[in-house]
Design a protein around this motif. Structure first.
Motif: not given
Length: 194
Positions: A104-123, A158-164
């Motif tokens: 999958g997408c490392a960035f989607i995975n990051t957002l899922v793992e980090s949850g709502p937040g304002d950390g550098e990873d989320v940014a 469409i792109i994000e849905g396909a990746i997931l």
């Protein structure tokens, strides 16, 4: 550095962390494991990265640069074919989906793992998605599509849905449906905000 020269401690740490973060997740991968698998001393780790969060941020920055470069090169080569449109993005995605280590997408995975937040990873993850959407809007404009920002917003769904779906099912053929949907984006519905 020549191809035969050994990687620096920092590069070994980053290479190991990148593999583990992508395969197993940011939170599930501990510093001690990264140190052990990269073969560096703990002191070398902390000389290279002040914290795990710094390492995660560098992983995401490097992944962003490499992923966007690969995507752009693939899409732009495919767009050279006569009559090609946004659907070529699905072909580039399918190549990625077919990689044996696709998770999958490392960035989607990051957002899922980090949850709502304002950390550098989320940014960094949000900035990656914003840059991708801006690139799709540029393509839509290049292809003389009406309302390129709206087209890009729909294409991103469409792109994000396909990746997931590819990640969830393990079936790279979902790119075929992605291709069909992207090809159908001729003009946005009048009710869609521009």
């Amino acid at each position: 550095m020549t191809p035969s020269s050994p990687l620096s401690a920092r590069d070994r740490i980053l290479e190991t962390a990148s593999r583990l973060f992508y395969r197993e997740g940011l939170r599930a991968t501990g510093i001690d494991r990264i140190i052990a698998e990269s073969g560096v001393a703990k002191m070398s780790f902390y000389r290279s990265f002040s914290s795990k969060n710094d390492l995660i941020a560098e992983f995401l920055r490097q992944r962003h640069a490499a992923w966007m470069q690969r995507f752009r090169v693939g899409v732009e080569a495919a767009l050279a074919a006569p009559g090609a449109g946004l659907e070529v993005m699905a072909d580039v995605l399918e190549e990625w989906f077919r990689e044996p280590d696709f998770r999958g997408c490392a960035f989607i995975n990051t957002l899922v793992e980090s949850g709502p937040g304002d950390g550098e990873d989320v940014a960094i993850a949000r900035a990656h998605k914003a840059e991708l959407e801006a690139y799709v809007a540029e393509l839509a404009e290049l292809l003389n599509m009406p309302a390129p920002l709206s087209v890009a917003a729909m294409a991103m769904l469409i792109i994000e849905g396909a990746i997931l779906r590819a990640q969830m099912t393990g079936d790279p053929a979902v790119a075929g449906l992605c291709r069909t949907l992207l090809a159908s984006l001729k003009a946005p519905d009048a009710s869609f905000p521009t």
